[in-house]
Design a protein around this motif. Structure first.
Motif, PDB file in Angstrom:
ATOM      1  N   VAL A   6      21.701  12.399 -11.816  1.00 51.94           N
ATOM      2  CA  VAL A   6      20.456  13.156 -11.815  1.00 51.94           C
ATOM      3  C   VAL A   6      19.949  13.210 -13.249  1.00 51.94           C
ATOM      4  O   VAL A   6      20.601  13.763 -14.132  1.00 51.94           O
ATOM      5  CB  VAL A   6      20.662  14.579 -11.275  1.00 51.94           C
ATOM      6  N   SER A   7      18.803  12.618 -13.463  1.00 56.15           N
ATOM      7  CA  SER A   7      18.238  12.574 -14.815  1.00 56.15           C
ATOM      8  C   SER A   7      17.323  13.777 -15.052  1.00 56.15           C
ATOM      9  O   SER A   7      16.643  14.255 -14.146  1.00 56.15           O
ATOM     10  CB  SER A   7      17.458  11.279 -15.011  1.00 56.15           C
ATOM     11  N   SER A   8      17.323  14.232 -16.290  1.00 56.83           N
ATOM     12  CA  SER A   8      16.492  15.409 -16.627  1.00 56.83           C
ATOM     13  C   SER A   8      15.095  14.999 -17.048  1.00 56.83           C
ATOM     14  O   SER A   8      14.798  13.833 -17.256  1.00 56.83           O
ATOM     15  CB  SER A   8      17.168  16.200 -17.744  1.00 56.83           C
ATOM     16  N   LEU A  61      20.358   6.939  -8.502  1.00 56.13           N
ATOM     17  CA  LEU A  61      19.722   7.683  -9.580  1.00 56.13           C
ATOM     18  C   LEU A  61      18.511   8.436  -9.045  1.00 56.13           C
ATOM     19  O   LEU A  61      17.706   7.875  -8.294  1.00 56.13           O
ATOM     20  CB  LEU A  61      19.281   6.708 -10.675  1.00 56.13           C
ATOM     21  N   VAL A  62      18.387   9.695  -9.425  1.00 59.13           N
ATOM     22  CA  VAL A  62      17.267  10.517  -8.977  1.00 59.13           C
ATOM     23  C   VAL A  62      16.878  11.455 -10.114  1.00 59.13           C
ATOM     24  O   VAL A  62      17.729  11.832 -10.931  1.00 59.13           O
ATOM     25  CB  VAL A  62      17.641  11.299  -7.694  1.00 59.13           C
ATOM     26  N   GLN A  63      15.623  11.823 -10.156  1.00 61.19           N
ATOM     27  CA  GLN A  63      15.168  12.774 -11.170  1.00 61.19           C
ATOM     28  C   GLN A  63      15.508  14.204 -10.763  1.00 61.19           C
ATOM     29  O   GLN A  63      15.618  14.515  -9.564  1.00 61.19           O
ATOM     30  CB  GLN A  63      13.664  12.645 -11.377  1.00 61.19           C
ATOM     31  N   ALA A  64      15.636  15.051 -11.753  1.00 60.38           N
ATOM     32  CA  ALA A  64      15.892  16.462 -11.469  1.00 60.38           C
ATOM     33  C   ALA A  64      14.792  17.018 -10.574  1.00 60.38           C
ATOM     34  O   ALA A  64      13.610  16.705 -10.757  1.00 60.38           O
ATOM     35  CB  ALA A  64      15.958  17.245 -12.778  1.00 60.38           C
ATOM     36  N   GLY A  65      15.209  17.816  -9.611  1.00 67.08           N
ATOM     37  CA  GLY A  65      14.275  18.364  -8.646  1.00 67.08           C
ATOM     38  C   GLY A  65      14.107  17.510  -7.408  1.00 67.08           C
ATOM     39  O   GLY A  65      13.515  17.952  -6.414  1.00 67.08           O
ATOM     40  N   GLY A  66      14.639  16.309  -7.445  1.00 67.86           N
ATOM     41  CA  GLY A  66      14.522  15.394  -6.325  1.00 67.86           C
ATOM     42  C   GLY A  66      15.589  15.631  -5.269  1.00 67.86           C
ATOM     43  O   GLY A  66      16.385  16.562  -5.353  1.00 67.86           O
ATOM     44  N   SER A  67      15.578  14.752  -4.273  1.00 69.27           N
ATOM     45  CA  SER A  67      16.504  14.857  -3.149  1.00 69.27           C
ATOM     46  C   SER A  67      17.237  13.543  -2.941  1.00 69.27           C
ATOM     47  O   SER A  67      16.759  12.473  -3.330  1.00 69.27           O
ATOM     48  CB  SER A  67      15.754  15.215  -1.861  1.00 69.27           C
ATOM     49  N   MET A  68      18.379  13.639  -2.307  1.00 69.23           N
ATOM     50  CA  MET A  68      19.178  12.470  -1.986  1.00 69.23           C
ATOM     51  C   MET A  68      20.076  12.822  -0.811  1.00 69.23           C
ATOM     52  O   MET A  68      20.509  13.969  -0.677  1.00 69.23           O
ATOM     53  CB  MET A  68      20.021  12.039  -3.187  1.00 69.23           C
TER      54      MET A  68
END
Length: 127
Positions: A125-127, A10-17
Motif C-alpha cells: 500500500v503506497s502512501s 500494489l494499491v494506493q492508500a485508501g484503496g481496496s483489494m
C-alpha cells in the motif's frame, strides 16, 4: 492439502483489494479458515478468521471495520475484502486452515492453531 492464495499487488492508500484462497485436498465446510500477515522485520500477525460450522468471524482490532472475511463452502474458498487500505497494511498475506477438531474460539487468533498454510501473497500500500 493445498492452499492457493491470489489477489495481491500494489494499491494506493485508501484503496481496496480482495484476496482469495482456494483450498483443495480435503473437505472444507468444517474447517476454520484464517488470514495472517507478516511485514518485513515483524512477526506474523492475525488478521481475520471464519469458523466453518458456525460462520463466526473474528478480526484483529487493526482491521476491524475495514476488512471483511467471507467463505464459499461450495467452492472451498475464503476471501478477504480489504477497504480503506493504509501503508501499515503492507505485508505478505497468508491464508491458513485449521481442520476439525478446530481450535476453541480463544485460540483462533494463534498461528499455532493452524495446520496448513498457503504460499503468501504480497500486498503493498503506497502512501
Amino acid at each position: 492439502v493445498q492452499l492457493q492464495a491470489s489477489g495481491g499487488g500494489l494499491v494506493q492508500a485508501g484503496g481496496s483489494m480482495k484476496l482469495s484462497c482456494a483450498s483443495s485436498g480435503r473437505a472444507f465446510s468444517s474447517d476454520t479458515m484464517a488470514w495472517f500477515r507478516q511485514a518485513p522485520g515483524k512477526e506474523r500477525e492475525f488478521v481475520a478468521a471464519t469458523r466453518g460450522s458456525l460462520f463466526t468471524k473474528y478480526y484483529a482490532d487493526s482491521v476491524k471495520g475495514r476488512f471483511s472475511i467471507s467463505r464459499d463452502n461450495a467452492k472451498s474458498t475464503v476471501s478477504l475484502q480489504m477497504n480503506s487500505l493504509k501503508p501499515e497494511d503492507t505485508a505478505a498475506y497468508y491464508c491458513a486452515l485449521d481442520p476439525p477438531p478446530t481450535a476453541i474460539a480463544g485460540r483462533v487468533r494463534n498461528f499455532e492453531s493452524y495446520d496448513y498454510w498457503g504460499q503468501g501473497t504480497e500486498v503493498t500500500v503506497s502512501s
